[in-house]
Design a protein around this motif. Structure first.
Motif, PDB file in Angstrom:
ATOM      1  N   LEU A 149      68.647 115.214 -71.077  1.00  0.00           N
ATOM      2  CA  LEU A 149      67.153 115.601 -70.941  1.00  0.00           C
ATOM      3  C   LEU A 149      66.523 116.285 -72.294  1.00  0.00           C
ATOM      4  CD1 LEU A 149      68.351 118.150 -68.083  1.00  0.00           C
ATOM      5  CD2 LEU A 149      67.593 116.016 -67.976  1.00  0.00           C
ATOM      6  N   LEU A 150      64.986 116.109 -72.779  1.00  0.00           N
ATOM      7  CA  LEU A 150      65.070 116.787 -73.260  1.00  0.00           C
ATOM      8  C   LEU A 150      63.756 117.208 -73.012  1.00  0.00           C
ATOM      9  CD1 LEU A 150      64.873 117.145 -77.052  1.00  0.00           C
ATOM     10  CD2 LEU A 150      62.858 114.730 -76.416  1.00  0.00           C
ATOM     11  N   THR A 151      64.469 118.547 -72.982  1.00  0.00           N
ATOM     12  CA  THR A 151      62.884 119.805 -72.215  1.00  0.00           C
ATOM     13  C   THR A 151      62.614 120.487 -73.133  1.00  0.00           C
ATOM     14  OG1 THR A 151      64.474 121.514 -72.525  1.00  0.00           O
ATOM     15  CG2 THR A 151      65.029 119.815 -70.870  1.00  0.00           C
ATOM     16  N   PRO A 152      61.444 121.015 -72.952  1.00  0.00           N
ATOM     17  CA  PRO A 152      60.643 123.024 -74.002  1.00  0.00           C
ATOM     18  C   PRO A 152      61.645 123.492 -73.501  1.00  0.00           C
ATOM     19  CG  PRO A 152      60.379 122.117 -71.083  1.00  0.00           C
ATOM     20  CD  PRO A 152      60.883 121.038 -71.320  1.00  0.00           C
ATOM     21  N   ASP A 153      60.556 124.437 -74.750  1.00  0.00           N
ATOM     22  CA  ASP A 153      61.053 125.162 -74.921  1.00  0.00           C
ATOM     23  C   ASP A 153      61.450 126.704 -73.299  1.00  0.00           C
ATOM     24  OD1 ASP A 153      59.310 127.101 -75.045  1.00  0.00           O
ATOM     25  OD2 ASP A 153      59.364 127.313 -77.098  1.00  0.00           O
ATOM     26  N   PHE A 154      60.404 126.619 -72.125  1.00  0.00           N
ATOM     27  CA  PHE A 154      60.575 126.913 -71.127  1.00  0.00           C
ATOM     28  C   PHE A 154      60.013 128.538 -71.687  1.00  0.00           C
ATOM     29  CE2 PHE A 154      63.646 123.317 -69.628  1.00  0.00           C
ATOM     30  CZ  PHE A 154      63.099 123.413 -68.853  1.00  0.00           C
TER      31      PHE A 154
END
Length: 298
Positions: A149-154
Motif C-alpha cells: 500500500l502507498l497510502t495518504p497520511d489519513f
C-alpha cells in the motif's frame, strides 16, 4: 450540474528548470505486455498513478505487465506543488472499485500488487475503507498475494485507518505499508501543501508497529534540498523503524508545477544508496528514474 475540477496555477509556474535535462534521464517506450496491461486497466474504468501522475516509468512497467492502481478516483483534495494528479472536489466513493481492481489483477496474473490513492480529506476515514475492501477482494481471489500500500497520511484518523486496513488481512498475510515523506521538512510548505512532516512520520511509525508489516517511504530529489537534509530524513525514517527506501529525481510534470532546482548526478545517488544501506535499510532503490513503486516486487 457536474462538479468542476479546479487545476491549480502556482505562483512558480514561470520559473525555469535548472538547465536542460541531462543524458542519464531516459524514459522507456511501451512494448511487450503494454497493450494487455492497458486493456486490463482501462476496460473496467480503473485509474493508475502511472498515468495520472505522469510517471516516466509507465512504458517500462506496463511492458512488464505491472501497474500501480490508484484508488478513490482521480481527483485529489490537496494541491501539492510537484504532483500532476488533478485537484478539486472528488465524486462520491465508488464501492465497486475494489472488486474491479481485483478482477484486473487476476486478469494480469500478478503475484504482487501496489495500491495507492489520491488524498480524500473529504471522507471521515480518509478512504481507508476502500483500501481495506480492495485488500479483502484481492486475498479472496488469490491467497498469499503480495500486497503493498502507498497510502495518504489519513489526516485526523490515522489509528482508525490503520486498524481498518489491518482487519482486512488474514493471520498469515503480510503487508508493505508505504507512505512517502516526499521531501525534506524545510520544503514542505511549497512541495506538500496540507501535509506535515511529523504527521507522515507518525503514520509510518504506527503502521510499522503492527505484526507482519514492513514500512516504506520515498523522497524526490532536486527540489532544492541539501545533502545533509536528505541524510537527516533518512535517519528519522530509520529511527521509527522504516525498512524500505526509494530515492528518485523530481521531474516537473508541467510548467504549472515546481521547477527542477537540480538534476542529481548518478554518482550522488550512489552515495545516497550507500548511506541508506549503512543506516540499516533492508531495501534501497536510488536513481534518477526510481519512483516509490518502481520494481517494488523485488
Amino acid at each position: 450540474m457536474p462538479r468542476e475540477t479546479v487545476i491549480p496555477v502556482f505562483d512558480h509556474s514561470a520559473t525555469p528548470n535548472a538547465g536542460r535535462m541531462p543524458s542519464w534521464i531516459r524514459q522507456s517506450l511501451g512494448g511487450g505486455a503494454y497493450g494487455s496491461t492497458a486493456d486490463a486497466v482501462h476496460g473496467p474504468g480503473l485509474h493508475t498513478v502511472c498515468e495520472e501522475a505522469r510517471c516516466p516509468n509507465q512504458g517500462e512497467c506496463w511492458s512488464r505487465g505491472t501497474a500501480t492502481f490508484m484508488l478513490l478516483g482521480d481527483t485529489c483534495t490537496r494541491a501539492c506543488g510537484f504532483c500532476a494528479v488533478k485537484t478539486g472536489r472528488p465524486p462520491l466513493t465508488d464501492t465497486g472499485e475494489p472488486a474491479r481492481v481485483a478482477e484486473a489483477v487476476q486478469r494480469l496474473g500478478l503475484d504482487y500488487v501496489v495500491l495507492t490513492s489520491v488524498n480524500r480529506d473529504d471522507l471521515d476515514d480518509g478512504g481507508a475503507g476502500i483500501f481495506a475492501d480492495t485488500c479483502r477482494e484481492l486475498l479472496a481471489r488469490r491467497s498469499g498475494i503480495g500486497l503493498e500500500l502507498l497510502t495518504p497520511d489519513f489526516r485526523g484518523c490515522q489509528e482508525p485507518a490503520i486498524e481498518r486496513v489491518m482487519a482486512a488481512l488474514g493471520p498469515d498475510d503480510r503487508l508493505v505499508w508505504g507512505h512517502n515523506v516526499e521531501t525534506v521538512p524545510s520544503l514542505y510548505r511549497s512541495v506538500r501543501k496540507g501535509a506535515k512532516y511529523e504527521r507522515s512520520l507518525r503514520l509510518l511509525e504506527q503502521a510499522g508497529k503492527k505484526e507482519r508489516v514492513q514500512t516504506k517511504s520515498a523522497l524526490m530529489l532536486g527540489l532544492g534540498e541539501t545533502f545533509d537534509e536528505v541524510l537527516e530524513v533518512m535517519r528519522d525514517l530509520r529511527a521509527i523503524g522504516v525498512q524500505r527506501l526509494a530515492l528518485g529525481q523530481y521531474l516537473r510534470p508541467t510548467r504549472y508545477h515546481l521547477p527542477v532546482r537540480e538534476y542529481v548526478h548518478p554518482d550522488t545517488f550512489a552515495v545516497y544508496e550507500a548511506e541508506a544501506k549503512d543506516l540499516g535499510f533492508d531495501w534501497v532503490k536510488a536513481g534518477a528514474m526510481v519512483r516509490s513503486s518502481y520494481h517494488a516486487e523485488e
